[in-house]
Scaffold this motif. Structure first.
Motif, PDB file in Angstrom:
ATOM      1  N   ALA A  68       0.819  -1.208   0.000  1.00 22.72           N
ATOM      2  CA  ALA A  68       0.000   0.000   0.000  1.00 22.72           C
ATOM      3  C   ALA A  68       0.855   1.262   0.000  1.00 22.72           C
ATOM      4  O   ALA A  68       0.530   2.257  -0.629  1.00 22.72           O
ATOM      5  CB  ALA A  68      -0.909  -0.007   1.222  1.00 22.72           C
ATOM      6  N   LEU A  69       1.972   1.198   0.695  1.00 23.73           N
ATOM      7  CA  LEU A  69       2.783   2.404   0.820  1.00 23.73           C
ATOM      8  C   LEU A  69       3.687   2.657  -0.379  1.00 23.73           C
ATOM      9  O   LEU A  69       3.881   3.791  -0.775  1.00 23.73           O
ATOM     10  CB  LEU A  69       3.648   2.323   2.084  1.00 23.73           C
ATOM     11  CG  LEU A  69       2.933   2.517   3.417  1.00 23.73           C
ATOM     12  CD1 LEU A  69       3.924   2.348   4.553  1.00 23.73           C
ATOM     13  CD2 LEU A  69       2.296   3.901   3.497  1.00 23.73           C
ATOM     14  N   PHE A  70       4.265   1.578  -0.892  1.00 17.87           N
ATOM     15  CA  PHE A  70       5.351   1.802  -1.838  1.00 17.87           C
ATOM     16  C   PHE A  70       5.067   1.371  -3.277  1.00 17.87           C
ATOM     17  O   PHE A  70       5.645   1.905  -4.202  1.00 17.87           O
ATOM     18  CB  PHE A  70       6.638   1.122  -1.339  1.00 17.87           C
ATOM     19  CG  PHE A  70       6.971   1.544   0.064  1.00 17.87           C
ATOM     20  CD1 PHE A  70       7.274   2.874   0.332  1.00 17.87           C
ATOM     21  CD2 PHE A  70       6.942   0.647   1.115  1.00 17.87           C
ATOM     22  CE1 PHE A  70       7.554   3.288   1.622  1.00 17.87           C
ATOM     23  CE2 PHE A  70       7.219   1.054   2.407  1.00 17.87           C
ATOM     24  CZ  PHE A  70       7.525   2.379   2.670  1.00 17.87           C
ATOM     25  N   ASP A  71       4.169   0.399  -3.455  1.00 17.63           N
ATOM     26  CA  ASP A  71       3.924  -0.048  -4.819  1.00 17.63           C
ATOM     27  C   ASP A  71       3.317   1.032  -5.722  1.00 17.63           C
ATOM     28  O   ASP A  71       3.667   1.110  -6.894  1.00 17.63           O
ATOM     29  CB  ASP A  71       3.051  -1.314  -4.838  1.00 17.63           C
ATOM     30  CG  ASP A  71       3.857  -2.531  -4.406  1.00 17.63           C
ATOM     31  OD1 ASP A  71       5.056  -2.347  -4.114  1.00 17.63           O
ATOM     32  OD2 ASP A  71       3.300  -3.638  -4.348  1.00 17.63           O
ATOM     33  N   PRO A  72       2.408   1.891  -5.198  1.00 17.26           N
ATOM     34  CA  PRO A  72       1.771   2.882  -6.075  1.00 17.26           C
ATOM     35  C   PRO A  72       2.777   3.765  -6.803  1.00 17.26           C
ATOM     36  O   PRO A  72       2.493   4.250  -7.890  1.00 17.26           O
ATOM     37  CB  PRO A  72       0.931   3.714  -5.102  1.00 17.26           C
ATOM     38  CG  PRO A  72       0.607   2.773  -4.009  1.00 17.26           C
ATOM     39  CD  PRO A  72       1.831   1.925  -3.854  1.00 17.26           C
ATOM     40  N   SER A  73       3.954   3.986  -6.221  1.00 21.46           N
ATOM     41  CA  SER A  73       4.902   4.874  -6.896  1.00 21.46           C
ATOM     42  C   SER A  73       5.654   4.160  -8.012  1.00 21.46           C
ATOM     43  O   SER A  73       6.330   4.789  -8.814  1.00 21.46           O
ATOM     44  CB  SER A  73       5.894   5.453  -5.886  1.00 21.46           C
ATOM     45  OG  SER A  73       6.560   4.409  -5.231  1.00 21.46           O
ATOM     46  N   ASP A  74       5.484   2.830  -8.081  1.00 22.15           N
ATOM     47  CA  ASP A  74       6.200   2.075  -9.104  1.00 22.15           C
ATOM     48  C   ASP A  74       5.773   2.469 -10.519  1.00 22.15           C
ATOM     49  O   ASP A  74       6.565   2.424 -11.452  1.00 22.15           O
ATOM     50  CB  ASP A  74       5.956   0.559  -8.934  1.00 22.15           C
ATOM     51  CG  ASP A  74       6.789   0.006  -7.789  1.00 22.15           C
ATOM     52  OD1 ASP A  74       7.575   0.793  -7.217  1.00 22.15           O
ATOM     53  OD2 ASP A  74       6.639  -1.187  -7.473  1.00 22.15           O
ATOM     54  N   ASP A  75       4.462   2.823 -10.687  1.00 26.84           N
ATOM     55  CA  ASP A  75       3.991   3.084 -12.048  1.00 26.84           C
ATOM     56  C   ASP A  75       3.884   4.576 -12.356  1.00 26.84           C
ATOM     57  O   ASP A  75       3.257   4.967 -13.323  1.00 26.84           O
ATOM     58  CB  ASP A  75       2.645   2.378 -12.286  1.00 26.84           C
ATOM     59  CG  ASP A  75       1.599   2.827 -11.285  1.00 26.84           C
ATOM     60  OD1 ASP A  75       1.934   3.695 -10.442  1.00 26.84           O
ATOM     61  OD2 ASP A  75       0.469   2.318 -11.350  1.00 26.84           O
ATOM     62  N   LYS A  76       4.456   5.387 -11.532  1.00 20.75           N
ATOM     63  CA  LYS A  76       4.417   6.828 -11.814  1.00 20.75           C
ATOM     64  C   LYS A  76       5.730   7.230 -12.485  1.00 20.75           C
ATOM     65  O   LYS A  76       6.546   7.969 -11.930  1.00 20.75           O
ATOM     66  CB  LYS A  76       4.197   7.591 -10.528  1.00 20.75           C
ATOM     67  CG  LYS A  76       2.936   7.092  -9.808  1.00 20.75           C
ATOM     68  CD  LYS A  76       2.160   8.142  -9.171  1.00 20.75           C
ATOM     69  CE  LYS A  76       0.816   7.683  -8.632  1.00 20.75           C
ATOM     70  NZ  LYS A  76       0.672   6.283  -8.254  1.00 20.75           N
ATOM     71  N   VAL A  77       5.867   6.718 -13.706  1.00 19.42           N
ATOM     72  CA  VAL A  77       7.141   6.902 -14.400  1.00 19.42           C
ATOM     73  C   VAL A  77       7.386   8.361 -14.751  1.00 19.42           C
ATOM     74  O   VAL A  77       8.517   8.789 -14.927  1.00 19.42           O
ATOM     75  CB  VAL A  77       7.201   6.046 -15.689  1.00 19.42           C
ATOM     76  CG1 VAL A  77       7.422   4.607 -15.342  1.00 19.42           C
ATOM     77  CG2 VAL A  77       5.919   6.205 -16.495  1.00 19.42           C
ATOM     78  N   TYR A  78       6.287   9.137 -14.836  1.00 16.54           N
ATOM     79  CA  TYR A  78       6.445  10.553 -15.195  1.00 16.54           C
ATOM     80  C   TYR A  78       7.177  11.342 -14.122  1.00 16.54           C
ATOM     81  O   TYR A  78       7.471  12.511 -14.284  1.00 16.54           O
ATOM     82  CB  TYR A  78       5.076  11.186 -15.478  1.00 16.54           C
ATOM     83  CG  TYR A  78       4.008  10.753 -14.504  1.00 16.54           C
ATOM     84  CD1 TYR A  78       3.130   9.716 -14.857  1.00 16.54           C
ATOM     85  CD2 TYR A  78       3.903  11.322 -13.244  1.00 16.54           C
ATOM     86  CE1 TYR A  78       2.165   9.287 -13.963  1.00 16.54           C
ATOM     87  CE2 TYR A  78       2.951  10.894 -12.357  1.00 16.54           C
ATOM     88  CZ  TYR A  78       2.078   9.882 -12.710  1.00 16.54           C
ATOM     89  OH  TYR A  78       1.142   9.454 -11.833  1.00 16.54           O
ATOM     90  N   ARG A  79       7.497  10.676 -12.974  1.00 17.61           N
ATOM     91  CA  ARG A  79       8.284  11.370 -11.959  1.00 17.61           C
ATOM     92  C   ARG A  79       9.776  11.306 -12.266  1.00 17.61           C
ATOM     93  O   ARG A  79      10.587  11.882 -11.553  1.00 17.61           O
ATOM     94  CB  ARG A  79       8.040  10.750 -10.577  1.00 17.61           C
ATOM     95  CG  ARG A  79       6.711  11.142  -9.970  1.00 17.61           C
ATOM     96  CD  ARG A  79       6.752  11.043  -8.463  1.00 17.61           C
ATOM     97  NE  ARG A  79       5.528  11.550  -7.873  1.00 17.61           N
ATOM     98  CZ  ARG A  79       4.614  10.762  -7.297  1.00 17.61           C
ATOM     99  NH1 ARG A  79       4.800   9.463  -7.229  1.00 17.61           N
ATOM    100  NH2 ARG A  79       3.527  11.297  -6.784  1.00 17.61           N
ATOM    101  N   HIS A  80      10.126  10.520 -13.284  1.00 18.78           N
ATOM    102  CA  HIS A  80      11.541  10.360 -13.597  1.00 18.78           C
ATOM    103  C   HIS A  80      11.890  11.086 -14.882  1.00 18.78           C
ATOM    104  O   HIS A  80      11.114  11.070 -15.845  1.00 18.78           O
ATOM    105  CB  HIS A  80      11.891   8.876 -13.722  1.00 18.78           C
ATOM    106  CG  HIS A  80      11.638   8.138 -12.437  1.00 18.78           C
ATOM    107  ND1 HIS A  80      12.560   8.053 -11.431  1.00 18.78           N
ATOM    108  CD2 HIS A  80      10.525   7.498 -11.997  1.00 18.78           C
ATOM    109  CE1 HIS A  80      12.041   7.375 -10.414  1.00 18.78           C
ATOM    110  NE2 HIS A  80      10.807   7.027 -10.734  1.00 18.78           N
ATOM    111  N   LYS A  85      10.797  12.336 -23.579  1.00 15.58           N
ATOM    112  CA  LYS A  85      11.658  12.218 -24.759  1.00 15.58           C
ATOM    113  C   LYS A  85      11.749  13.580 -25.440  1.00 15.58           C
ATOM    114  O   LYS A  85      10.729  14.174 -25.807  1.00 15.58           O
ATOM    115  CB  LYS A  85      11.084  11.201 -25.756  1.00 15.58           C
ATOM    116  CG  LYS A  85      10.872   9.821 -25.148  1.00 15.58           C
ATOM    117  CD  LYS A  85      12.200   9.107 -24.890  1.00 15.58           C
ATOM    118  CE  LYS A  85      11.953   7.790 -24.174  1.00 15.58           C
ATOM    119  NZ  LYS A  85      12.775   7.606 -22.966  1.00 15.58           N
ATOM    120  N   LEU A  86      12.942  14.081 -25.588  1.00 13.36           N
ATOM    121  CA  LEU A  86      13.134  15.372 -26.248  1.00 13.36           C
ATOM    122  C   LEU A  86      14.028  15.177 -27.456  1.00 13.36           C
ATOM    123  O   LEU A  86      14.846  14.252 -27.478  1.00 13.36           O
ATOM    124  CB  LEU A  86      13.797  16.370 -25.281  1.00 13.36           C
ATOM    125  CG  LEU A  86      13.015  16.718 -24.003  1.00 13.36           C
ATOM    126  CD1 LEU A  86      13.810  17.682 -23.149  1.00 13.36           C
ATOM    127  CD2 LEU A  86      11.645  17.295 -24.332  1.00 13.36           C
TER     128      LEU A  86
END
Lengths: 93, 253, 330
Positions: A68-80, A85-86
């Motif tokens: 519950a605490l940590f898995d949700p951030s796994d798929d927020k790739v837009y934070r990286h 792509k530029l």
């Protein structure tokens, strides 16, 4: 039971680095905890700064909540940064 | 007495006090009142014997007889030792151990503070390293004076006994003799008057904060350690410490 | 081995199918080399066994200060004295790292130490032998710390996180201990007189077998090993580690110019290992039972230190309490 309390010890090993948890000591008060931590965890000049915290003042997340605490951030790739792509012409950004 | 002879004596006093107190701390190995204190006491001892080695090395060079630091530590008899009487007193209980430590640390700190600025470069260098260690020793022993002095009824009582018992050996720390005066005059040694007033002030402050009875300044004081006249304790301490080099004089270890 | 004969409470391994879902997940994690951390679910028997093992290990470090402390007041030179003091200080430190790891399992250090003082907890049998001459300090460093290192290096990968991390720290610091010991012996053998050489051989004769016993009973007589190995709180069998120790030690023994008190000790070309004579296991069990030369003294010394120190610890706690109240009032 012990008449002294348990303190968790955090040591900053070098300037510019974070304090890192290294273990615990027993002590009657915070001042003594600092002294004891210095004797125990920095005998070979391992530190430039020490924090001590009464162990019972630490609130830890439960491993059972890991998903519950940590898995949700796994798929927020837009934070990286690598998500965006530029064109090459932009150069280093 | 030439200045050279006085310097030799002065160095031996510094070295021997460090060495003898370091040896007393070694005796406590495995006997400390808490596991954390085992490390702290051994650290104290390590610092002191390390400092003794530095002073001995310089003293041996000045002596110029081909002796080394080990010779000075392990081959001289009690009459040749120049340590303060205070440091050869037995460990007793932890109040005794800590009161002894505090009285010594307060003196050691003030003395080294001055020696950092010695006109003798070698002394200034050794003192410069030692003062960092001793600043910490003093901080620790002050804490323990307060804890035991102002802890429980029992610890207070024990500390009162310890302070009363050891007080008669403290005069020697601050009483200047010919060697001290010569060294101070030459800018090599600490100014005895300055050490004396700073020591007294610190002891008064700490004992007051530790709720301990201030001792009589004019009480009878035992002296002699700095001249080689010791209490009976030193002979036994040395017999143990020097056993191997004495029993096997030609051995290399 | 610093923790001998650790009781696991199980003589037979459960299969994954026999385990409930939690225990099964736990075991699968261990199988996958994922560390178990303090708040993770763990079987009660794993927790209890670890407390037993880590406390034994810690007690061994603390009791282990005594045979060396026996010579720290008589070290023959300033250099040797400083080295020995630093080593003893490390041992106290290692004891504390381990107690600290043990406390993450919910155990209380004072209670576990009390078990040591009442004879309920074990510690390494080697420390129940006396150090009778200065060469013993060399042999303790070389053989005893050498054996401990052989045991401890694999424990850096043990399944319980805090224990593994404590072992990493211990191993890093302990590397100087064995060298320090061996150098004492080399100096005595190469630069020493006849009396000194005799001391070295005498020390080896007395401590050789007890050092081999440090790895614990033969595999056939180690009923708890299977469970400990499945939990990865033990990573090699007693006999494997003992053999590894002998193989690495014999060439060092020869370099010293000394002999082991074992006429059957010789290199086996076929196996590539050293064969050795039978260990007197009765002696091992006698010492574990409390009948070694120094058991009583060691425990009495530790108990006295902590008992006599009670007023000191209480005073520090009382002072801290007064300070706190003063602080709150201000």
């Amino acid at each position: 039971m012990s008449v002294w309390s348990l303190y968790e010890v955090f040591v900053r090993s070098k300037h510019g680095l974070n304090h890192k948890h290294v273990g615990s000591v027993h002590a009657a008060d915070a001042e003594m905890a600092l002294e004891n931590a210095r004797e125990l965890y920095t005998r070979r000049s391992e530190g430039v700064s020490i924090w001590v915290v009464p162990s019972n003042n630490i609130t830890a997340s439960s491993p059972d909540d890991k998903e519950a605490l940590f898995d949700p951030s796994d798929d927020k790739v837009y934070r990286h940064a690598s998500f965006y792509k530029l064109p090459d012409e932009v150069g280093h950004m | 007495m030439t200045q050279q002879e006085a310097l030799q004596q002065y160095l031996l006093r510094l070295a021997d006090s460090d060495m003898v107190l370091g040896q007393r701390l070694c005796e406590l190995c495995g006997h400390a009142p808490a596991l954390e204190e085992e490390l702290a006491l051994m650290n104290l001892g390590l610092d002191l014997i390390g400092q003794a080695r530095n002073w001995y090395e310089y003293a041996a060079e000045l002596e110029g007889k081909g002796n080394d630091a080990d010779y000075l530590a392990f081959r001289r008899d009690a009459g040749e030792f120049r340590n303060l009487l205070l440091v050869e007193q037995p460990n007793g209980d932890y109040a005794m151990t800590m009161a002894r430590q505090f009285f010594f640390d307060a003196w050691h700190y003030q003395t080294l503070q001055a020696l950092v600025n010695s006109s003798d470069e070698r002394i200034a260098q050794v003192a410069g390293k030692a003062i960092k260690e001793v600043t910490y020793h003093l901080r620790r022993s002050i804490e323990w004076m307060k804890r035991l002095g102002n802890g429980t009824e029992e610890s207070h009582q024990r500390m009162e006994v310890a302070v009363e018992e050891l007080w008669r050996f403290t005069g020697e720390l601050i009483e200047a003799d010919e060697v001290d005066l010569m060294m101070a005059e030459a800018g090599i040694g600490a100014d005895p008057e300055a050490v004396k007033s700073a020591w007294k002030q610190m002891v008064t402050d700490v004992m007051t904060e530790a709720t301990l009875t201030l001792q009589d300044e004019n009480a009878w004081m035992h002296v002699g350690g700095k001249r080689g006249i010791h209490t009976e304790h030193l002979g036994f301490l040395l017999a143990e410490m020097q056993f191997l080099p004495r029993a096997y004089p030609d051995a290399v270890w | 081995m610093y923790a001998q004969l650790v009781e696991t409470g199980s003589k037979r391994l459960k299969t994954l199918e026999e385990m409930g879902p939690e225990e099964r997940a736990f075991q699968e994690k261990i199988d996958a080399e994922i560390k178990i951390e303090p708040k993770n679910w763990m079987p009660e028997s794993y927790r209890k066994t670890l407390i037993r093992q880590i406390s034994q290990h810690a007690h061994s470090e603390i009791v282990g200060m005594l045979p060396e402390g026996n010579w720290v007041t008589r070290a023959p030179s300033l250099k040797r004295k400083l080295q020995l003091m630093a080593k003893i200080q490390d041992e106290a430190g290692h004891g504390l790292y381990l107690y600290s790891a043990m406390e993450t399992l919910g155990a209380d250090r004072d209670e576990e130490v009390e078990k040591l003082h009442t004879g309920k907890a074990k510690y390494s049998s080697i420390f129940n032998y006396p150090t009778l001459n200065w060469a013993d300090i060399g042999v303790v460093g070389w053989l005893v710390d050498g054996a401990a290192i052989v045991n401890q290096v694999p424990l850096q990968r043990t399944s319980y996180g805090p224990y593994a991390r404590a072992m990493v720290r211990v191993c890093k610091e302990e590397s100087f201990h064995q060298r320090q010991g061996y150098e004492i012996l080399l100096t005595m053998m190469q630069k020493g007189n006849d009396a000194q050489k005799a001391m070295v051989q005498d020390a080896i004769n007395r401590l050789w077998w007890p050092a081999l016993m440090m790895f614990g009973p033969r595999d056939d007589d180690s009923p708890n090993s299977a469970q400990s190995m499945a939990w990865k709180i033990k990573r090699h069998t007693n006999d494997e580690l003992r053999q590894r120790f002998i193989d690495q030690t014999v060439p060092q023994l020869e370099l010293l110019g000394c002999t082991a008190p074992d006429p059957e000790l010789k290199f086996n070309e076929e196996t590539g290992h050293y064969d050795h004579g039978d260990i007197e296991w009765q002696e091992f069990y006698d010492v574990i039972q409390g009948n070694g030369p120094c058991n009583r003294d060691r425990i009495a010394t530790r108990k006295k230190a902590i008992d006599d120190g009670a007023w000191v610890r209480e005073a520090a706690a009382a002072y801290a309490e007064k300070q706190k109240q003063q602080h709150q009032a201000a």
